[in-house]
Design an enzyme around this catalytic site. Sequence first.
Site, PDB file in Angstrom:
ATOM      1  N   GLU A 131       0.822  -1.207   0.000  1.00  0.00           N
ATOM      2  CA  GLU A 131       0.000   0.000   0.000  1.00  0.00           C
ATOM      3  C   GLU A 131       0.858   1.261   0.000  1.00  0.00           C
ATOM      4  OE1 GLU A 131      -2.839  -0.744  -1.063  1.00  0.00           O
ATOM      5  OE2 GLU A 131      -4.206  -0.282   0.570  1.00  0.00           O
ATOM      6  N   THR A 184      -7.169   9.355  -5.898  1.00  0.00           N
ATOM      7  CA  THR A 184      -7.093   9.222  -4.442  1.00  0.00           C
ATOM      8  C   THR A 184      -6.513  10.467  -3.787  1.00  0.00           C
ATOM      9  OG1 THR A 184      -6.847   6.830  -4.638  1.00  0.00           O
ATOM     10  CG2 THR A 184      -6.203   7.808  -2.546  1.00  0.00           C
TER      11      THR A 184
END
Length: 311
Positions: A131, A184
């Site tokens: 991530e 994002t």
Amino acid sequence: MEKIRVYAPATVANVACGFDIFGFAVNNPGDEVVLEKKSTPGIVIKEITGDDGRLPKAVEKNTAGIAIQKYLAHIGREDQGFELSLHKDMPLGSGLGSSAASAVAGVFAANELMGRPLSQKDLLPFAMEGERVACGSAHADNVGPSLLGGFIVIRSYDPLDIIQVPVPADLYASIVHPQIEVNTKDARGILDKEISLATTITQMGNVAGLVAGLLLPDYELIGRSLVDVIIEPSRAILIPGFAEVKAAAIASGALGCSISGSGPSLFALSKGEETAQKVAKAMAAEFAALGIGSEQYVSQINQKGPVVLAD
């Protein structure tokens, strides 16, 4: 074993009121990894399919690749090489934990081939490193449920403290992914940096109410608690038709509806599969009325996490 095929599920993060602390896994969509031992050290990403050529094959920049690399370093087996093939079976940038599923599938597969020297929960820090590569932050609200299954609460990052919360057997998720993109960074950049005490108290009540609703179980309490007064009001403007889609979900019987992760996917929770199917169709119909196509998924909360598939 010399070769293994692993599927890791998509996830819904935040779950309305639980920004960066809640997440749950679903049965589909997901990502698939085929991992094979090789006689020389190093990880080679042989192929990536389903990504339209958008994902990097460089190990340090690939979520599955870096997760495996960090895992091998931790167990002191950097001498072991792997050849990796990745199939993306979900939309990129969907708000469904696409990067997390790849990292989870990769590190879970590596641990299986190495004879399971670590427990499944102990694989979490390596999946989180995937991530970090994907979005600059080693968050766990997607990799946690993808790796462990179920509904996850992240109580703390320092030290890392993750709790699995039981969910009612008849709780279903409807997920609709509109064919639009939400960056994002934009979704994070739009958020208020400070919030009032009154707003914080309201959100804390909903967080506590949702956990209590899952445990009791109390479907009406779950529905009353699926309210986000901090993040959703800001991010909703990035998703065309958000208010109409949410209203359609509620009118069709959903307990509640909100944004999955940073979007653009929306999720709704319902009691029973029949209602959840109806909700998904109603949500998709609202997007279609705006000329926006979508993919729909209906699933119970996935309790298994990654699974080994037969060749």
